[in-house]
Design an enzyme around this catalytic site. Sequence first.
Site, mmCIF file in Angstrom:
data_model
loop_
_atom_site.group_PDB
_atom_site.id
_atom_site.type_symbol
_atom_site.label_atom_id
_atom_site.label_comp_id
_atom_site.label_asym_id
_atom_site.label_seq_id
_atom_site.Cartn_x
_atom_site.Cartn_y
_atom_site.Cartn_z
ATOM 1 N N CYS A 9 0.874 -1.124 0.088
ATOM 2 C CA CYS A 9 0.191 0.032 0.084
ATOM 3 C C CYS A 9 0.995 1.059 0.205
ATOM 4 O O CYS A 9 2.187 1.110 -0.153
ATOM 5 C CB CYS A 9 -0.994 -0.181 1.042
ATOM 6 S SG CYS A 9 -0.323 0.008 2.805
ATOM 7 N N ASN A 12 2.438 1.693 3.981
ATOM 8 C CA ASN A 12 2.863 0.213 4.883
ATOM 9 C C ASN A 12 2.732 0.271 6.392
ATOM 10 O O ASN A 12 3.314 -0.230 7.301
ATOM 11 C CB ASN A 12 4.338 -0.106 4.449
ATOM 12 C CG ASN A 12 4.527 -1.493 4.876
ATOM 13 O OD1 ASN A 12 5.696 -1.728 5.324
ATOM 14 N ND2 ASN A 12 3.748 -2.434 4.929
ATOM 15 N N CYS A 14 -1.181 0.828 7.613
ATOM 16 C CA CYS A 14 -2.242 0.691 7.472
ATOM 17 C C CYS A 14 -2.700 -0.522 6.731
ATOM 18 O O CYS A 14 -2.956 -1.688 7.420
ATOM 19 C CB CYS A 14 -3.491 1.773 7.210
ATOM 20 S SG CYS A 14 -3.067 3.116 8.330
ATOM 21 N N ARG A 15 -3.279 -0.475 5.545
ATOM 22 C CA ARG A 15 -3.787 -1.448 4.693
ATOM 23 C C ARG A 15 -2.901 -2.747 4.515
ATOM 24 O O ARG A 15 -3.249 -4.056 4.704
ATOM 25 C CB ARG A 15 -4.245 -1.109 3.486
ATOM 26 C CG ARG A 15 -5.713 -0.046 3.559
ATOM 27 C CD ARG A 15 -5.773 0.588 2.370
ATOM 28 N NE ARG A 15 -4.661 1.431 1.809
ATOM 29 C CZ ARG A 15 -4.457 2.246 0.901
ATOM 30 N NH1 ARG A 15 -5.336 2.003 -0.098
ATOM 31 N NH2 ARG A 15 -3.412 2.901 0.537
ATOM 32 N N SER A 16 -2.011 -2.571 3.995
ATOM 33 C CA SER A 16 -0.692 -3.700 3.819
ATOM 34 C C SER A 16 -0.414 -4.380 5.141
ATOM 35 O O SER A 16 -0.513 -5.709 5.048
ATOM 36 C CB SER A 16 0.198 -3.265 2.773
ATOM 37 O OG SER A 16 1.272 -2.511 3.239
ATOM 38 N N ASP A 124 -8.426 3.902 1.425
ATOM 39 C CA ASP A 124 -7.288 4.156 2.582
ATOM 40 C C ASP A 124 -7.897 4.715 3.989
ATOM 41 O O ASP A 124 -8.347 5.739 3.732
ATOM 42 C CB ASP A 124 -6.223 5.185 1.938
ATOM 43 C CG ASP A 124 -5.048 5.142 2.659
ATOM 44 O OD1 ASP A 124 -4.912 4.539 4.105
ATOM 45 O OD2 ASP A 124 -4.009 5.529 2.178
HETATM 46 P P1 4NP Z 1 -1.589 3.000 4.225
HETATM 47 O O1 4NP Z 1 -2.072 4.344 4.682
HETATM 48 O O2 4NP Z 1 -1.175 3.318 2.629
HETATM 49 O O3 4NP Z 1 -2.761 1.847 4.197
HETATM 50 O O4 4NP Z 1 -0.523 2.458 5.008
HETATM 51 C C1 4NP Z 1 -1.499 5.429 4.566
HETATM 52 C C2 4NP Z 1 -0.488 5.696 5.688
HETATM 53 C C3 4NP Z 1 0.326 6.793 5.631
HETATM 54 C C4 4NP Z 1 0.245 7.844 4.571
HETATM 55 C C5 4NP Z 1 -0.533 7.613 3.632
HETATM 56 C C6 4NP Z 1 -1.473 6.356 3.740
HETATM 57 N N1 4NP Z 1 0.876 8.944 4.501
HETATM 58 O O5 4NP Z 1 0.619 9.655 3.722
HETATM 59 O O6 4NP Z 1 1.953 9.281 5.442
#
Ligand code: 4NP
Length: 151
Positions: A9, A12, A14-16, A124
Site C-alpha cells: 500500500c 505500509n 495501515c492496509r498492507s 485508504d
Molecule cells: P496505508 O495508509 O497506505 O494504508 O498505510 C497511509 C499511511 C500513511 C500515509 C498515507 C497512507 N501517509 O501519507 O503518510
Amino acid sequence: MKTKILFVCLGNICRSPMAEFIMKKLVADAGLADRFDIASAATSYEEQGNPVYPPARKMLAAHGIDCSGKTARRITAADYEHYDYIIAMDKGNLRSLHAILGGDPADKISLLMDYTDHPREIADPWYTRDFETAWREISEGCEALLRHLTE
Ligand code: 4NP
C-alpha cells in the site's frame, strides 16, 4: 517451495500490514503456515521505519492478532524478484509499483480485491478513518486469495 506474497500500500502502516497479518492468521488457522512466506511493503518512504498505525493495530488486536515488531519499509527491486505475488490495495499503488519497478515483466502484480467476486479498491483508512470497513474488506480479499491459492 513456498508461495511468496508481498502486500503493498502507500504507507505500509495501515492496509498492507493488516493484509499481511490477516493472511498469516488465515494460513496458520488452515495449518498451512509453512507453505507461505508473507510480508508487506510501501510504495512511498513516508512512514519508513514506523510501526503499524495504532487504529490498525487495535483492529488486529481485537481479533487476537499481534503485529508488534512490524515496521514500514518501501518495496525494492529485490522484492520483485523474491515474491511470487505483489498484491496492491488500490489503483494508485498499481501505478506507483509499475513506476518503481519499471513494469511487471513476470506478471506478478495484482489488486487484492480482484480475487473476490466483487473487484474494487480498498479505500485508504488513513483518509477515511473507517478501519472497520478496511478490516472487513481486507479479510474478504485475503480469504478469496487463500481460496485462489489452495483450490
Ligand atoms: P496505508 O495508509 O497506505 O494504508 O498505510 C497511509 C499511511 C500513511 C500515509 C498515507 C497512507 N501517509 O501519507 O503518510
